[in-house]
Every structure is written in structure tokens, then in C-alpha cells.
Write a protein that holds these residues in place. Structure first.
Motif, PDB file in Angstrom:
ATOM      1  N   ARG A  51       0.341  28.488 -32.123  1.00 23.06           N
ATOM      2  CA  ARG A  51      -0.633  27.741 -31.315  1.00 23.06           C
ATOM      3  C   ARG A  51      -0.077  26.383 -30.920  1.00 23.06           C
ATOM      4  NH1 ARG A  51      -4.438  23.753 -32.081  1.00 23.06           N
ATOM      5  NH2 ARG A  51      -3.653  23.493 -34.199  1.00 23.06           N
ATOM      6  N   THR A  52       0.529  25.699 -31.877  1.00 16.40           N
ATOM      7  CA  THR A  52       1.075  24.369 -31.608  1.00 16.40           C
ATOM      8  C   THR A  52       2.186  24.429 -30.572  1.00 16.40           C
ATOM      9  OG1 THR A  52       0.490  23.625 -33.820  1.00 16.40           O
ATOM     10  CG2 THR A  52       2.168  22.361 -32.680  1.00 16.40           C
ATOM     11  N   VAL A  53       3.070  25.420 -30.704  1.00 15.86           N
ATOM     12  CA  VAL A  53       4.162  25.580 -29.734  1.00 15.86           C
ATOM     13  C   VAL A  53       3.592  25.871 -28.347  1.00 15.86           C
ATOM     14  CG1 VAL A  53       6.123  27.042 -29.084  1.00 15.86           C
ATOM     15  CG2 VAL A  53       5.869  26.263 -31.455  1.00 15.86           C
ATOM     16  N   ALA A  54       2.599  26.756 -28.278  1.00 21.32           N
ATOM     17  CA  ALA A  54       2.002  27.111 -26.982  1.00 21.32           C
ATOM     18  C   ALA A  54       1.276  25.919 -26.357  1.00 21.32           C
ATOM     19  CB  ALA A  54       1.046  28.286 -27.146  1.00 21.32           C
ATOM     20  N   LEU A  55       0.563  25.151 -27.168  1.00 26.66           N
ATOM     21  CA  LEU A  55      -0.149  23.988 -26.632  1.00 26.66           C
ATOM     22  C   LEU A  55       0.822  22.916 -26.145  1.00 26.66           C
ATOM     23  CD1 LEU A  55      -3.089  23.644 -29.189  1.00 26.66           C
ATOM     24  CD2 LEU A  55      -3.247  24.315 -26.779  1.00 26.66           C
ATOM     25  N   ARG A  56       1.895  22.708 -26.892  1.00 26.45           N
ATOM     26  CA  ARG A  56       2.899  21.719 -26.457  1.00 26.45           C
ATOM     27  C   ARG A  56       3.558  22.178 -25.163  1.00 26.45           C
ATOM     28  NH1 ARG A  56       5.974  17.484 -26.813  1.00 26.45           N
ATOM     29  NH2 ARG A  56       8.234  17.574 -26.857  1.00 26.45           N
ATOM     30  N   ASP A  57       3.858  23.455 -25.073  1.00 31.72           N
ATOM     31  CA  ASP A  57       4.455  24.002 -23.862  1.00 31.72           C
ATOM     32  C   ASP A  57       3.528  23.783 -22.670  1.00 31.72           C
ATOM     33  OD1 ASP A  57       6.374  25.567 -22.315  1.00 31.72           O
ATOM     34  OD2 ASP A  57       4.821  27.134 -22.336  1.00 31.72           O
ATOM     35  N   HIS A  58       2.245  24.051 -22.884  1.00 29.34           N
ATOM     36  CA  HIS A  58       1.282  23.837 -21.795  1.00 29.34           C
ATOM     37  C   HIS A  58       1.145  22.351 -21.456  1.00 29.34           C
ATOM     38  CE1 HIS A  58      -2.055  24.370 -19.098  1.00 29.34           C
ATOM     39  NE2 HIS A  58      -2.791  23.541 -19.831  1.00 29.34           N
ATOM     40  N   TYR A  59       1.194  21.492 -22.459  1.00 24.81           N
ATOM     41  CA  TYR A  59       1.095  20.045 -22.228  1.00 24.81           C
ATOM     42  C   TYR A  59       2.283  19.559 -21.387  1.00 24.81           C
ATOM     43  CZ  TYR A  59       0.785  15.050 -23.237  1.00 24.81           C
ATOM     44  OH  TYR A  59       0.698  13.685 -23.125  1.00 24.81           O
ATOM     45  N   LEU A  60       3.477  20.087 -21.660  1.00 29.10           N
ATOM     46  CA  LEU A  60       4.677  19.653 -20.944  1.00 29.10           C
ATOM     47  C   LEU A  60       4.834  20.330 -19.586  1.00 29.10           C
ATOM     48  CD1 LEU A  60       7.218  19.559 -23.908  1.00 29.10           C
ATOM     49  CD2 LEU A  60       6.051  17.625 -22.816  1.00 29.10           C
ATOM     50  N   HIS A  61       4.441  21.606 -19.513  1.00 28.89           N
ATOM     51  CA  HIS A  61       4.609  22.386 -18.274  1.00 28.89           C
ATOM     52  C   HIS A  61       3.324  23.158 -17.978  1.00 28.89           C
ATOM     53  CE1 HIS A  61       8.820  21.451 -18.872  1.00 28.89           C
ATOM     54  NE2 HIS A  61       8.765  22.007 -20.074  1.00 28.89           N
ATOM     55  N   PRO A  62       2.288  22.467 -17.514  1.00 27.03           N
ATOM     56  CA  PRO A  62       1.000  23.150 -17.309  1.00 27.03           C
ATOM     57  C   PRO A  62       1.036  24.148 -16.146  1.00 27.03           C
ATOM     58  CG  PRO A  62       0.886  20.845 -16.596  1.00 27.03           C
ATOM     59  CD  PRO A  62       2.242  21.048 -17.189  1.00 27.03           C
ATOM     60  N   THR A  63       0.769  25.382 -16.480  1.00 27.73           N
ATOM     61  CA  THR A  63       0.630  26.444 -15.479  1.00 27.73           C
ATOM     62  C   THR A  63      -0.560  27.304 -15.899  1.00 27.73           C
ATOM     63  OG1 THR A  63       2.037  28.023 -16.649  1.00 27.73           O
ATOM     64  CG2 THR A  63       3.144  26.531 -15.090  1.00 27.73           C
ATOM     65  N   ASP A  64      -0.996  28.179 -15.000  1.00 30.08           N
ATOM     66  CA  ASP A  64      -2.081  29.089 -15.361  1.00 30.08           C
ATOM     67  C   ASP A  64      -1.656  30.010 -16.504  1.00 30.08           C
ATOM     68  OD1 ASP A  64      -3.744  28.004 -13.495  1.00 30.08           O
ATOM     69  OD2 ASP A  64      -3.389  29.547 -11.969  1.00 30.08           O
ATOM     70  N   ALA A  65      -0.407  30.456 -16.467  1.00 31.55           N
ATOM     71  CA  ALA A  65       0.093  31.361 -17.518  1.00 31.55           C
ATOM     72  C   ALA A  65       0.132  30.651 -18.874  1.00 31.55           C
ATOM     73  CB  ALA A  65       1.484  31.875 -17.150  1.00 31.55           C
ATOM     74  N   SER A  66       0.603  29.396 -18.885  1.00 30.93           N
ATOM     75  CA  SER A  66       0.671  28.662 -20.160  1.00 30.93           C
ATOM     76  C   SER A  66      -0.733  28.352 -20.681  1.00 30.93           C
ATOM     77  CB  SER A  66       1.495  27.381 -20.012  1.00 30.93           C
ATOM     78  OG  SER A  66       0.819  26.438 -19.196  1.00 30.93           O
ATOM     79  N   ARG A  97      -3.431  30.297 -20.189  1.00 30.94           N
ATOM     80  CA  ARG A  97      -3.935  31.554 -20.752  1.00 30.94           C
ATOM     81  C   ARG A  97      -3.294  31.845 -22.110  1.00 30.94           C
ATOM     82  NH1 ARG A  97      -3.621  33.112 -15.452  1.00 30.94           N
ATOM     83  NH2 ARG A  97      -1.597  34.116 -15.758  1.00 30.94           N
ATOM     84  N   ARG A  98      -1.968  31.658 -22.182  1.00 35.03           N
ATOM     85  CA  ARG A  98      -1.258  31.933 -23.432  1.00 35.03           C
ATOM     86  C   ARG A  98      -1.734  31.010 -24.548  1.00 35.03           C
ATOM     87  NH1 ARG A  98       3.390  32.049 -21.456  1.00 35.03           N
ATOM     88  NH2 ARG A  98       3.891  29.853 -21.672  1.00 35.03           N
ATOM     89  N   SER A  99      -1.839  29.718 -24.258  1.00 39.98           N
ATOM     90  CA  SER A  99      -2.280  28.775 -25.301  1.00 39.98           C
ATOM     91  C   SER A  99      -3.739  29.030 -25.681  1.00 39.98           C
ATOM     92  CB  SER A  99      -2.075  27.326 -24.853  1.00 39.98           C
ATOM     93  OG  SER A  99      -2.883  27.018 -23.732  1.00 39.98           O
ATOM     94  N   GLY A 100      -4.556  29.419 -24.709  1.00 41.60           N
ATOM     95  CA  GLY A 100      -5.958  29.728 -24.998  1.00 41.60           C
ATOM     96  C   GLY A 100      -6.098  30.950 -25.887  1.00 41.60           C
ATOM     97  N   LEU A 101      -5.322  31.995 -25.600  1.00 39.05           N
ATOM     98  CA  LEU A 101      -5.374  33.218 -26.404  1.00 39.05           C
ATOM     99  C   LEU A 101      -4.902  32.951 -27.832  1.00 39.05           C
ATOM    100  CD1 LEU A 101      -5.754  36.277 -26.691  1.00 39.05           C
ATOM    101  CD2 LEU A 101      -3.399  36.546 -25.892  1.00 39.05           C
ATOM    102  N   ILE A 102      -3.782  32.261 -27.961  1.00 40.94           N
ATOM    103  CA  ILE A 102      -3.251  31.979 -29.303  1.00 40.94           C
ATOM    104  C   ILE A 102      -4.200  31.063 -30.064  1.00 40.94           C
ATOM    105  CG2 ILE A 102      -1.335  30.942 -30.578  1.00 40.94           C
ATOM    106  CD1 ILE A 102       0.507  31.905 -28.313  1.00 40.94           C
TER     107      ILE A 102
END
Length: 198
Positions: free
Chosen positions: A30-45, A47-52
């Protein structure tokens, strides 16, 4: 009078340890996915961070419920083993975890009281184990709060937060194991109970 053999909640302890471990692993993802979304926000990131995050919340809820059930059962066993010992009431054993500020101090004391009352074999190293777990747990909460308020997305704070969370997960697993083992040894004797027919 009839007699029954009481046992420590070993299956419940194993289920709790498994749920805690699963929640800890999910939190890393979850932490990795949220950081990824924070740095590179996309619809896919997103969805992925939300699911995790949703999976983590479910696992953490399961781990919390199992831990509190295990703790309540261990409290009951401790009271049966040492009726004169000071252990928290059934309600306070659970409620103390949900009251702000109180939940920074009282649950640790409850676990220590339950451990001491549940076995004459409780040692200083057992107290140290509970204290290490509690320091990691509270440290995780404080660093996470600081990270969210002061520096969201900070890699250094995320690493420290995750390290503390993983340490707390491992240490609570050891605390559960120790209290369950000590109570198991103490409960191998037959305890008299009132006959329901009388």
C-alpha cells in the motif's frame, strides 16, 4: 462440582498472528502504491493504490478484531489463573484501545497485567518484549502522523514508518506467542467449575 480442562487460545493466537503478518505485508504494498501515485498521479496508479489500500483496510480490520478477541480471552484466562491479581475489566480491555490519548498508554499496561496474572513464569524479558512492541507501535503512529502533516511523500519518513510497523507486527506476534504459551503451561491443570445441574 465437575471439572474441565481449560486451554490457552492457541488457534486464535495463530489466526491473529497470521492476520497481523498479512496486514503488515499489505501495508508495504500500500505504501509503495501510494508513494507511486503521489509522485506520478495517473488513473491507473489511483486505481491500484485504491485497491491495495482497500485490501489493507480489510486485513487490518480482521487483524484488529482477532487481536482484541485473543486479548479478551487471555484476560479471562489470566483472571481464572490469578483471581486476586489486578487485570482490567472485560470492557476496559477493549475500550481503552479506542479512546484518544488513553490508547497511547493503557493498552500496554493491560497487556502487561494480563501477562503477569496469567503466569508465575512472567520474567523481565517478557516485560521488555511488551515494551519494545509498544514503542514500535506508538512510534509508528507518531511518525506516520508527522509524515502526513509535515512531509507527505517523504521517502525517509515512509521507510521509518514502514520499518516501525513491520517491527511492531513481528513483536506483537512474539507477545501473543509468549502470553499464549505461558497461559497454556499454567492451564494444563484441571480447574473445578460449578456443575450446571446443581
Amino acid at each position: 462440582m465437575t471439572s474441565v480442562t481449560r486451554t490457552a487460545p492457541r488457534r486464535l493466537a495463530r489466526a491473529t498472528q497470521t492476520a497481523v503478518a498479512a496486514a503488515a505485508v499489505a501495508d508495504v504494498f500500500r505504501t509503495v502504491a501510494l508513494r507511486d501515485h503521489y509522485l506520478h498521479p495517473t488513473d491507473a496508479s489511483l486505481r491500484r493504490s485504491g485497491l491495495i489500500s482497500m485490501v489493507f483496510v480489510y486485513l487490518m480490520t480482521l487483524a484488529t478484531v482477532l487481536f482484541l478477541v485473543w486479548l479478551a480471552r487471555s484476560r479471562r484466562n489470566a483472571q481464572e489463573l490469578s483471581p486476586e491479581a489486578t487485570v482490567p475489566s472485560p470492557g476496559w480491555t477493549i475500550a481503552a484501545w479506542f479512546i484518544p490519548v488513553v490508547n497511547l498508554f493503557v493498552p500496554r499496561r493491560s497487556v502487561l497485567d494480563i501477562g503477569r496474572a496469567g503466569s508465575a513464569s512472567w520474567e523481565n524479558r517478557d516485560t521488555a518484549l511488551v515494551n519494545l512492541w509498544w514503542a514500535a507501535w506508538v512510534g509508528h503512529a507518531l511518525v506516520l502522523t508527522a509524515a502526513n502533516l509535515a512531509a507527505p511523500g517523504s521517502l525517509a519518513l515512509l521507510v521509518v514508518t514502514e520499518a516501525l510497523f513491520l517491527a511492531a507486527a513481528v513483536l506483537v506476534g512474539l507477545v501473543i506467542e509468549r502470553i499464549t504459551a505461558l497461559q497454556g503451561a499454567a492451564l494444563r491443570v484441571t480447574v473445578p467449575v460449578a456443575d450446571p445441574q446443581s
